[in-house]
Design an enzyme around this catalytic site. Structure first.
Site, PDB file in Angstrom:
ATOM      1  N   ASP A  17       0.861  -1.169   0.000  1.00  0.00           N
ATOM      2  CA  ASP A  17       0.000   0.000   0.000  1.00  0.00           C
ATOM      3  C   ASP A  17       0.907   1.231   0.000  1.00  0.00           C
ATOM      4  OD1 ASP A  17      -2.366   1.579   0.344  1.00  0.00           O
ATOM      5  OD2 ASP A  17      -1.909   1.712   2.485  1.00  0.00           O
ATOM      6  N   ASP A  19      -0.239   4.898   1.180  1.00  0.00           N
ATOM      7  CA  ASP A  19      -0.461   5.836   2.283  1.00  0.00           C
ATOM      8  C   ASP A  19      -0.323   5.185   3.647  1.00  0.00           C
ATOM      9  OD1 ASP A  19      -1.117   8.225   0.745  1.00  0.00           O
ATOM     10  OD2 ASP A  19      -2.850   7.070   0.077  1.00  0.00           O
ATOM     11  N   ASP A 216      -2.575  -0.982   5.807  1.00  0.00           N
ATOM     12  CA  ASP A 216      -3.002  -0.379   7.073  1.00  0.00           C
ATOM     13  C   ASP A 216      -4.481  -0.056   7.147  1.00  0.00           C
ATOM     14  OD1 ASP A 216      -3.304   2.973   6.770  1.00  0.00           O
ATOM     15  OD2 ASP A 216      -2.330   1.899   5.145  1.00  0.00           O
TER      16      ASP A 216
END
Length: 267
Positions: A17, A19, A216
């Site tokens: 991922d 961000d 996340d």
């Protein structure tokens, strides 16, 4: 730990991922250790992929400079290889977009269109600026953008986003994935990062147990159910922390490097 090391020994591709995983969303900080990670994985012949809710426009230069082998963007709706060749595309029909727009207007919510390499919004205001500026910058206003470009995803924007519910006419086609206090992704019911990553594995002839991912947020949920080995960042949503095989430190503390070293994937 023995079981984790066994899983790690089978990994042939790792999806990341962006961000708050590769870089901090609010500050754009990306540690130097990330460059080391990608170089070390390449030296070990382990492939790399980006798996993000962002579209190609939002895959910032420092991420592209890592030269990932694959880009799984727009929550799996648009996938291309390192040579910019599309592998998979899942766009909305005009009829679906029009149904979403009518619903957004009824909910008194603004919205955004997400194309493969561009975005447009129905309006621009402080609320939208707060949500989208750190990711995409200031966007152009074009309420009828879908009439000229393929739309792969849409976004809601309102000060009551947590109260917005899909009408019966849309629940079989799309679902909401909240990513911000004032915004949710509108994605296909069957769409997810996991589906996009599976398209990559299909091309490579690999199995999910040979794939690993770092993430996340809630748009990583399906990936954490799919991949052979899943690592959550320390700042992850509680549901992601619960699903993770391993939890590592946050971006600023070189969490990805630490995890890969602890799992003996790189030195």
């Amino acid at each position: 730990m023995t079981d984790l090391l066994d899983k790690a020994s089978k990994i042939k591709i790792i999806f990341f991922d962006i961000d708050d995983t590769l870089r901090v969303k609010t500050t754009s900080f990306m540690p130097e250790s990330i460059k080391r990670v990608f170089s070390a994985l390449k030296a070990k012949d382990i492939l790399t992929g980006i798996a993000t809710g962002r579209n190609l426009y939002g895959v910032v230069p420092e991420i592209r400079a890592l030269n990932p082998d694959f880009l799984v963007t727009i929550n799996g709706a648009y996938v291309e290889d390192g040579k910019h060749q599309p592998i998979y595309q899942q766009s909305f029909s005009d009829e679906l977009v029009e149904g979403i727009v009518d619903w957004m207007k009824a909910e008194k919510s603004d919205y955004a269109y997400v194309a493969a390499d561009d975005l447009r919004v129905s309006a621009w205001n402080d609320l939208i600026d707060e949500a989208i500026q750190p990711i995409y910058g200031t966007l152009k206003v074009e309420p009828d953008y879908y009439q000229s470009e393929k739309v792969y995803q849409m976004l809601t924007f309102s000060d009551h986003d947590d109260k917005i519910k899909l009408p019966e006419s849309l629940v079989k086609e799309v679902r909401l994935v909240r990513w911000h206090e004032h915004s949710s992704d509108i994605v296909p019911v069957e769409g997810s990062k996991a589906i996009g990553c599976q398209k990559v594995l299909d091309q490579l002839g690999l199995k999910p147990e040979e794939a690993m991912n770092f993430g996340d947020g809630l748009n990583d949920r399906e990936l954490f159910d799919w991949a052979g080995l899943s690592v959550a960042m320390e700042v992850s949503h509680p549901e992601i922390l619960e699903k993770a095989d391993y939890i590592t430190d946050k971006v600023e503390n070189d969490g990805i490097l630490k995890a890969l070293q602890e799992l003996k994937i790189i030195d």
